[in-house]
Write a protein that holds these residues in place. Structure first.
Motif, PDB file in Angstrom:
ATOM      1  N   TYR A   1      -5.816 -26.523   9.739  1.00  0.00           N
ATOM      2  CA  TYR A   1      -5.427 -24.943   9.163  1.00  0.00           C
ATOM      3  C   TYR A   1      -3.766 -24.913   8.433  1.00  0.00           C
ATOM      4  CZ  TYR A   1      -9.440 -23.459  12.056  1.00  0.00           C
ATOM      5  OH  TYR A   1     -10.281 -22.634  13.271  1.00  0.00           O
ATOM      6  N   ASP A   2      -3.097 -23.997   7.580  1.00  0.00           N
ATOM      7  CA  ASP A   2      -1.877 -23.890   7.142  1.00  0.00           C
ATOM      8  C   ASP A   2      -0.985 -23.054   8.469  1.00  0.00           C
ATOM      9  OD1 ASP A   2      -1.810 -20.757   7.113  1.00  0.00           O
ATOM     10  OD2 ASP A   2      -2.547 -21.117   4.829  1.00  0.00           O
ATOM     11  N   LYS A   3       0.185 -22.672   8.037  1.00  0.00           N
ATOM     12  CA  LYS A   3       1.202 -22.180   8.848  1.00  0.00           C
ATOM     13  C   LYS A   3       1.072 -21.023   9.538  1.00  0.00           C
ATOM     14  CE  LYS A   3       4.873 -25.359   7.981  1.00  0.00           C
ATOM     15  NZ  LYS A   3       6.297 -25.659   7.631  1.00  0.00           N
ATOM     16  N   SER A   4       0.278 -19.872   8.855  1.00  0.00           N
ATOM     17  CA  SER A   4      -0.192 -19.104   8.610  1.00  0.00           C
ATOM     18  C   SER A   4      -2.127 -18.896   9.381  1.00  0.00           C
ATOM     19  CB  SER A   4      -0.202 -17.834   7.236  1.00  0.00           C
ATOM     20  OG  SER A   4       0.395 -18.204   6.381  1.00  0.00           O
ATOM     21  N   GLY A   5      -2.122 -19.722   9.509  1.00  0.00           N
ATOM     22  CA  GLY A   5      -3.673 -19.968  10.035  1.00  0.00           C
ATOM     23  C   GLY A   5      -4.689 -19.442   9.946  1.00  0.00           C
ATOM     24  N   ASP A   6      -4.456 -20.113   8.092  1.00  0.00           N
ATOM     25  CA  ASP A   6      -5.848 -19.753   7.740  1.00  0.00           C
ATOM     26  C   ASP A   6      -5.823 -21.218   7.209  1.00  0.00           C
ATOM     27  OD1 ASP A   6      -5.502 -16.799   6.540  1.00  0.00           O
ATOM     28  OD2 ASP A   6      -3.582 -17.464   5.703  1.00  0.00           O
ATOM     29  N   ARG A   7      -7.409 -21.188   7.473  1.00  0.00           N
ATOM     30  CA  ARG A   7      -8.093 -22.121   7.273  1.00  0.00           C
ATOM     31  C   ARG A   7      -8.120 -22.590   6.092  1.00  0.00           C
ATOM     32  NH1 ARG A   7     -14.272 -23.431   9.434  1.00  0.00           N
ATOM     33  NH2 ARG A   7     -14.458 -20.820   8.075  1.00  0.00           N
ATOM     34  N   ILE A   8      -7.538 -24.548   5.818  1.00  0.00           N
ATOM     35  CA  ILE A   8      -7.590 -24.473   4.772  1.00  0.00           C
ATOM     36  C   ILE A   8      -8.143 -26.238   4.018  1.00  0.00           C
ATOM     37  CG2 ILE A   8      -4.850 -23.659   4.318  1.00  0.00           C
ATOM     38  CD1 ILE A   8      -4.290 -26.402   5.141  1.00  0.00           C
ATOM     39  N   GLU A   9      -8.782 -26.335   5.032  1.00  0.00           N
ATOM     40  CA  GLU A   9      -9.746 -27.813   5.193  1.00  0.00           C
ATOM     41  C   GLU A   9     -10.697 -28.573   5.538  1.00  0.00           C
ATOM     42  OE1 GLU A   9      -8.850 -32.719   4.237  1.00  0.00           O
ATOM     43  OE2 GLU A   9      -7.030 -31.033   3.567  1.00  0.00           O
ATOM     44  N   THR A  10     -11.639 -28.413   5.423  1.00  0.00           N
ATOM     45  CA  THR A  10     -13.238 -29.216   6.883  1.00  0.00           C
ATOM     46  C   THR A  10     -13.540 -30.383   6.021  1.00  0.00           C
ATOM     47  OG1 THR A  10     -13.276 -26.948   7.243  1.00  0.00           O
ATOM     48  CG2 THR A  10     -15.272 -28.488   7.589  1.00  0.00           C
ATOM     49  N   THR A  11     -13.516 -31.117   6.952  1.00  0.00           N
ATOM     50  CA  THR A  11     -14.147 -32.915   6.677  1.00  0.00           C
ATOM     51  C   THR A  11     -15.752 -32.444   8.042  1.00  0.00           C
ATOM     52  OG1 THR A  11     -12.043 -33.673   6.541  1.00  0.00           O
ATOM     53  CG2 THR A  11     -13.954 -35.282   7.110  1.00  0.00           C
ATOM     54  N   LYS A  12     -16.776 -32.858   6.680  1.00  0.00           N
ATOM     55  CA  LYS A  12     -17.635 -33.265   7.762  1.00  0.00           C
ATOM     56  C   LYS A  12     -18.145 -34.330   7.824  1.00  0.00           C
ATOM     57  CE  LYS A  12     -18.903 -28.281   6.560  1.00  0.00           C
ATOM     58  NZ  LYS A  12     -20.154 -27.049   6.007  1.00  0.00           N
ATOM     59  N   ILE A  13     -18.501 -35.127   8.809  1.00  0.00           N
ATOM     60  CA  ILE A  13     -19.211 -36.413   8.829  1.00  0.00           C
ATOM     61  C   ILE A  13     -20.093 -35.998   9.563  1.00  0.00           C
ATOM     62  CG2 ILE A  13     -18.634 -39.006   9.576  1.00  0.00           C
ATOM     63  CD1 ILE A  13     -15.833 -37.276   9.992  1.00  0.00           C
ATOM     64  N   ASN A  14     -21.698 -36.661   8.528  1.00  0.00           N
ATOM     65  CA  ASN A  14     -22.666 -37.127   9.571  1.00  0.00           C
ATOM     66  C   ASN A  14     -22.297 -38.641  10.283  1.00  0.00           C
ATOM     67  OD1 ASN A  14     -26.000 -37.656   9.741  1.00  0.00           O
ATOM     68  ND2 ASN A  14     -26.280 -35.666   7.970  1.00  0.00           N
ATOM     69  N   LEU A  15     -22.843 -38.645  11.082  1.00  0.00           N
ATOM     70  CA  LEU A  15     -22.987 -39.782  11.654  1.00  0.00           C
ATOM     71  C   LEU A  15     -24.013 -40.983  11.197  1.00  0.00           C
ATOM     72  CD1 LEU A  15     -20.650 -38.922  15.002  1.00  0.00           C
ATOM     73  CD2 LEU A  15     -19.970 -39.781  12.933  1.00  0.00           C
ATOM     74  N   ARG A  16     -24.999 -40.098  10.846  1.00  0.00           N
ATOM     75  CA  ARG A  16     -26.653 -40.674  11.061  1.00  0.00           C
ATOM     76  C   ARG A  16     -26.105 -41.306   9.951  1.00  0.00           C
ATOM     77  NH1 ARG A  16     -30.587 -36.007  11.873  1.00  0.00           N
ATOM     78  NH2 ARG A  16     -29.015 -34.919  10.299  1.00  0.00           N
ATOM     79  N   THR A  17     -26.007 -40.858   8.918  1.00  0.00           N
ATOM     80  CA  THR A  17     -26.372 -41.507   7.320  1.00  0.00           C
ATOM     81  C   THR A  17     -24.940 -41.945   6.510  1.00  0.00           C
ATOM     82  OG1 THR A  17     -25.775 -39.389   6.193  1.00  0.00           O
ATOM     83  CG2 THR A  17     -28.036 -40.142   6.557  1.00  0.00           C
ATOM     84  N   ASN A  18     -23.196 -41.420   7.809  1.00  0.00           N
ATOM     85  CA  ASN A  18     -22.452 -42.026   7.428  1.00  0.00           C
ATOM     86  C   ASN A  18     -21.898 -41.077   6.591  1.00  0.00           C
ATOM     87  OD1 ASN A  18     -20.111 -42.938   8.435  1.00  0.00           O
ATOM     88  ND2 ASN A  18     -20.288 -44.878   6.738  1.00  0.00           N
ATOM     89  N   ASP A  19     -22.487 -39.843   5.630  1.00  0.00           N
ATOM     90  CA  ASP A  19     -22.389 -39.225   4.631  1.00  0.00           C
ATOM     91  C   ASP A  19     -21.487 -38.820   4.829  1.00  0.00           C
ATOM     92  OD1 ASP A  19     -23.959 -40.230   2.931  1.00  0.00           O
ATOM     93  OD2 ASP A  19     -25.227 -38.557   3.260  1.00  0.00           O
TER      94      ASP A  19
END
Length: 277
Positions: free
Chosen positions: A249-267
């Motif tokens: 999140y940024d300082k204003s509380g807005d979400r700015i980035e997401t990382t998704k990890i599939n641990l079964r495929t390592n994608d």
């Protein structure tokens, strides 16, 4: 009738309280005249930041007190496009939702109805798929603490084909949800716990038993920012983590980035949120 419809209702249960039944149309008209306050475009990016694909576009409206009153979300999944239109009351609780398909045809709608105390007493959700129409009815009842706050909320959901389901949500005296049990025709459908520290939400654990047993854990900061999600599959009598999702999140509380990890495929999947005000 599909199980996904019941799941969608679950997410409407905890936060609902709003205006009187006769106010819904009038409140919607007022919200319709508000200007769009913020546009958020969710895009998938590669490891160096290049945009690969647009996932969703979200339009938000806030009133003059900064309260969220409207949200429109456009989704793209391969060749499918559909969008949600949500209306919120002065407490930022959802009271009306419409879902449209890629052709602009109404696919689903939800509406809550209230008594003069501002409590939901009934709700209805109607889903269309081709010529098939599914209607779900919800009846609400409550138990109270001596201070007047809701101690337990019971929602009975009925459908002519799949029968009845019941959600029971227990709250603390400050109005925070602490436990939910949902059953379908007497069988446990899902369980959810919320954990707090000095009334500040820290973590929530959701157990799903509808098809294959699974578990999701949600981690929060400051009681509202979801910073991490973990998904587990039940295999060989133990839970094995299959996915992890992290949010920034940024300082204003807005979400700015997401990382998704599939641990079964390592994608890995990297998502960026482009905010326009």
């Amino acid at each position: 009738m599909k199980i996904r419809i019941i799941v969608s209702i679950c997410f409407l249960i905890v936060g609902c309280s709003s205006n009187k039944v006769e106010d819904n149309i009038g409140v919607k008209k007022i919200i319709d005249h508000l200007e769009v306050s913020k546009k958020i475009t969710e895009v998938q990016i590669d490891t160096v930041g290049n945009i690969l694909d647009t996932i969703t576009i979200e339009y938000l409206k806030f009133d003059n007190r900064g309260r969220k009153r409207f949200k429109k979300r456009e989704f793209w999944y391969e060749d499918r496009k559909f969008y949600f239109i949500d209306y919120f009351d002065a407490n930022e609780d959802l009271f009306f939702r419409e879902v449209f398909d890629k052709y602009g045809e109404l696919y689903s709608n939800f509406e809550a109805f209230f008594n003069r105390k501002g409590e939901i007493i009934k709700a209805i959700q109607v889903d269309k798929e081709g010529e098939t129409v599914d209607t779900i009815f919800m009846d609400y009842s409550r138990e109270y603490y001596l201070n007047g706050s809701v101690k337990k909320l019971m929602i009975k959901t009925s459908h002519e084909e799949i029968g009845e389901s019941m959600s029971k949500v227990t709250y603390d005296e400050q109005g925070n949800p602490i436990f939910e049990l949902m059953t379908m025709n007497g069988d446990t459908f899902s369980i959810q716990d919320w954990e707090y520290s000095d009334t500040i939400l820290q973590k929530s654990i959701y157990m799903n038993y509808q098809v294959d047993t699974s578990k999701s854990i949600y981690y929060f900061v400051e009681g509202k920012q979801l910073i991490k999600e973990e998904e587990f599959e039940y295999k060989d009598r133990e839970y094995v983590k299959s996915k992890e999702i992290n949010h920034k999140y940024d300082k204003s509380g807005d979400r700015i980035e997401t990382t998704k990890i599939n641990l079964r495929t390592n994608d890995f999947k990297h998502v960026k949120y482009i905010i326009e005000e």
